[in-house]
Write an enzyme that holds these catalytic residues in place. Structure first.
Site, PDB file in Angstrom:
ATOM      1  N   GLN A   1       0.829  -1.212   0.000  1.00  0.00           N
ATOM      2  CA  GLN A   1       0.000   0.000   0.000  1.00  0.00           C
ATOM      3  C   GLN A   1       0.856   1.251   0.000  1.00  0.00           C
ATOM      4  O   GLN A   1       1.687   1.439   0.887  1.00  0.00           O
ATOM      5  CB  GLN A   1      -0.906  -0.021   1.242  1.00  0.00           C
ATOM      6  CG  GLN A   1      -1.806   1.180   1.408  1.00  0.00           C
ATOM      7  CD  GLN A   1      -2.597   1.099   2.709  1.00  0.00           C
ATOM      8  OE1 GLN A   1      -2.111   0.580   3.705  1.00  0.00           O
ATOM      9  NE2 GLN A   1      -3.816   1.592   2.697  1.00  0.00           N
ATOM     10  N   GLY A   2       0.670   2.113  -0.985  1.00  0.00           N
ATOM     11  CA  GLY A   2       1.387   3.374  -1.060  1.00  0.00           C
ATOM     12  C   GLY A   2       0.474   4.533  -0.690  1.00  0.00           C
ATOM     13  O   GLY A   2      -0.108   5.173  -1.578  1.00  0.00           O
ATOM     14  N   TYR A   3       0.336   4.796   0.598  1.00  0.00           N
ATOM     15  CA  TYR A   3      -0.540   5.868   1.072  1.00  0.00           C
ATOM     16  C   TYR A   3       0.266   6.954   1.790  1.00  0.00           C
ATOM     17  O   TYR A   3       0.464   8.045   1.282  1.00  0.00           O
ATOM     18  CB  TYR A   3      -1.603   5.297   2.016  1.00  0.00           C
ATOM     19  CG  TYR A   3      -2.889   4.867   1.349  1.00  0.00           C
ATOM     20  CD1 TYR A   3      -2.892   4.289   0.082  1.00  0.00           C
ATOM     21  CD2 TYR A   3      -4.105   5.007   1.995  1.00  0.00           C
ATOM     22  CE1 TYR A   3      -4.071   3.875  -0.519  1.00  0.00           C
ATOM     23  CE2 TYR A   3      -5.293   4.595   1.407  1.00  0.00           C
ATOM     24  CZ  TYR A   3      -5.274   4.029   0.155  1.00  0.00           C
ATOM     25  OH  TYR A   3      -6.448   3.631  -0.427  1.00  0.00           O
ATOM     26  N   SER A   4       0.742   6.645   3.004  1.00  0.00           N
ATOM     27  CA  SER A   4       1.403   7.650   3.837  1.00  0.00           C
ATOM     28  C   SER A   4       2.677   8.179   3.200  1.00  0.00           C
ATOM     29  O   SER A   4       3.380   7.466   2.476  1.00  0.00           O
ATOM     30  CB  SER A   4       1.734   7.064   5.213  1.00  0.00           C
ATOM     31  OG  SER A   4       0.569   6.719   5.909  1.00  0.00           O
TER      32      SER A   4
ATOM     33  N   SER B   1       4.031  -1.242   4.196  1.00  0.00           N
ATOM     34  CA  SER B   1       4.093  -2.586   4.782  1.00  0.00           C
ATOM     35  C   SER B   1       4.424  -3.627   3.715  1.00  0.00           C
ATOM     36  O   SER B   1       3.731  -3.724   2.704  1.00  0.00           O
ATOM     37  CB  SER B   1       2.758  -2.944   5.447  1.00  0.00           C
ATOM     38  OG  SER B   1       2.443  -2.010   6.446  1.00  0.00           O
TER      39      SER B   1
ATOM     40  N   GLU C   1      -9.634  -1.937   5.320  1.00  0.00           N
ATOM     41  CA  GLU C   1      -8.437  -2.152   6.134  1.00  0.00           C
ATOM     42  C   GLU C   1      -8.781  -2.136   7.614  1.00  0.00           C
ATOM     43  O   GLU C   1      -8.348  -3.008   8.377  1.00  0.00           O
ATOM     44  CB  GLU C   1      -7.398  -1.080   5.822  1.00  0.00           C
ATOM     45  CG  GLU C   1      -6.137  -1.219   6.670  1.00  0.00           C
ATOM     46  CD  GLU C   1      -5.116  -0.119   6.404  1.00  0.00           C
ATOM     47  OE1 GLU C   1      -3.941  -0.326   6.742  1.00  0.00           O
ATOM     48  OE2 GLU C   1      -5.492   0.933   5.876  1.00  0.00           O
TER      49      GLU C   1
ATOM     50  N   SER D   1      -4.511   6.484  12.832  1.00  0.00           N
ATOM     51  CA  SER D   1      -4.288   6.534  14.275  1.00  0.00           C
ATOM     52  C   SER D   1      -5.606   6.613  15.041  1.00  0.00           C
ATOM     53  O   SER D   1      -6.654   6.948  14.494  1.00  0.00           O
ATOM     54  CB  SER D   1      -3.419   7.748  14.621  1.00  0.00           C
ATOM     55  OG  SER D   1      -4.150   8.946  14.398  1.00  0.00           O
TER      56      SER D   1
ATOM     57  N   GLU E   1      -6.495   8.786  17.120  1.00  0.00           N
ATOM     58  CA  GLU E   1      -7.019  10.159  17.100  1.00  0.00           C
ATOM     59  C   GLU E   1      -7.819  10.424  15.823  1.00  0.00           C
ATOM     60  O   GLU E   1      -8.889  11.068  15.861  1.00  0.00           O
ATOM     61  CB  GLU E   1      -5.858  11.153  17.203  1.00  0.00           C
ATOM     62  CG  GLU E   1      -5.152  11.167  18.550  1.00  0.00           C
ATOM     63  CD  GLU E   1      -4.189   9.994  18.742  1.00  0.00           C
ATOM     64  OE1 GLU E   1      -3.725   9.797  19.871  1.00  0.00           O
ATOM     65  OE2 GLU E   1      -3.899   9.286  17.755  1.00  0.00           O
TER      66      GLU E   1
END
Length: 406
Positions: A137-140, A172, A254, A387, A389
């Protein structure tokens, strides 16, 4: 005249399917693999499959039962929800586990079935269903974690393809993956509407991964760099600028998996019961109870929370299936699941005392050493997948209806 087998055959379709599943599992699941689920391989890396594991994965892949409810035309099992539950029950009865998983199953596959073109489904879903292609996964990004929509990895339109430049982090399994599903910016003048969903082969020239070593000692995550990487437009899922909508849907899948909808729930129950371990390491009082009254009450409270969580998960799962997929409620499940997992790991460490604080060496047993690493790795559970939050914000806005006041 009917044969004895025909007379004894179940008349209820579900019971007939149960008999078929039981017979098939008895014929294909190697007894030597009972209790040897490699569920964490999706984040800890692949391991060398034994001959029995290879055969088990191939059998489940060809049957489509690794993804039992996915459409048969794309390599899934084509089972109804009720049949899938029966299969799960029979696998548990036999001590069998699903050898097909990872991000392709947890996140990307369900999303592609909903948003992908027919050509994309035919190209990618069968390999996911058989477990032969590994996805990441290429997100963050370094400057776009919690505020993911601020991502800057840019895909420039070059006619029949995009040229991608930028960086992703916390990828990951990036060092083991064959392909990557990613969010990129295609319009710098818009925030959410300027994001597009692309698929990229990890062996494309210009893709570089650098593993990140964690406190647990493993390196399941990577920094991923894209330098003039060519991605065909055929690898775009949905329309240009639709990436944020598709990406949010994938995050729901997810969070559903991370909260317990996938293999996480099973790991919560893995190993000896906490009460049994506490009696072994802490001792018993004259009534046969855990000697430490405070520890005893905390273990009981934890076990109650865990069982309530599992029942709620089942109910939410059934509601999600009737409503065509997971909802914002996965944010609640993700937060609660993260808390319970971390609490369980901390109780395991506390129960064993000094015996539960080992890292390596002859003085420590294998199971406690494994639990120490799980305890450290588990610190990330309340961060990855969004997260706690961020989940609280989702809960406040989309479930409780609370709006920001300017």
């Amino acid at each position: 005249m009917a044969t004895i087998a025909e007379i004894d055959a179940p008349t209820d379709p579900l019971e007939a399917f149960r008999a078929h599943a039981r017979e098939w599992l008895a014929a294909h699941f190697p007894p030597s693999l009972k209790g040897k689920d490699n569920a964490m391989s999706a984040v800890e890396g692949p391991h060398e499959n034994s001959t029995e594991e290879e055969a088990w994965q191939q059998a489940m892949g060809e049957k489509g039962w690794g993804v039992p409810t996915w459409p048969k035309e794309y390599g899934g099992g084509g089972l109804s929800r009720a049949e899938a539950r029966v299969l799960q029950e029979e696998m548990a009865r036999a001590g069998a586990w699903n050898p097909i998983g990872g991000m392709g199953v947890m996140m990307f596959g369900p999303t592609l079935l909903e948003y992908g073109s027919e050509a994309q489904k035919k190209e990618h879903i069968p390999a996911i269903a058989k477990g032969t292609v590994r996805w990441c996964q290429g997100y963050s990004e370094p400057g776009a974690g919690s505020d993911l929509a601020s991502l800057q990895c840019f895909a420039e339109d070059r006619g029949d393809h995009y040229v991608v430049n930028g960086q992703k982090t916390w990828t990951s399994g990036g060092q083991w993956a064959d392909k990557c599903f990613m969010l990129v910016r295609t319009d710098k003048t818009k925030k959410h509407e300027g994001i597009t969903f692309l698929l990229c082969d990890m062996d494309t020239p210009g893709v570089e991964v650098k593993p990140i070593r964690l406190i647990s000692g493993s390196s399941p995550f990577c920094e991923t760099f894209f330098t003039d990487v060519k991605v065909p437009k055929a690898n775009r899922v949905g329309e240009e600028g639709q990436g944020w909508t598709i990406g949010k849907r994938l995050l729901q899948h997810e969070r559903s998996s991370l909260s317990g909808g996938g293999s996480t729930a099973g790991r919560m129950f893995a190993g000896a019961p906490l009460g049994q371990l506490a009696k072994k390491y802490v001792g018993e009082d004259e009534q046969g109870r855990i000697a430490d009254a405070d520890l005893r009450s905390r273990i009981v409270r934890h076990e109650m929370d865990l069982r309530a969580f599992m029942l709620t998960l089942r109910r939410a799962s059934l509601e999600a299936k009737s409503n065509q997929g997971p909802s914002a409620a996965t944010s609640i499940m993700k937060n609660v699941g993260a808390r319970i997992m971390q609490e369980r790991s901390e109780l395991l460490i506390e129960i064993r005392g000094l015996a539960g604080l080992g890292w390596e060496g002859e003085g420590f047993e294998e199971e406690p050493l494994k639990d120490v690493r799980s305890w450290l790795f588990g610190k990330a559970v309340s961060i990855y997948g969004g997260s706690s939050e961020i989940q609280n914000n989702v809960i406040a806005k989309r479930i409780l209806g609370m709006l920001d006041h300017q």
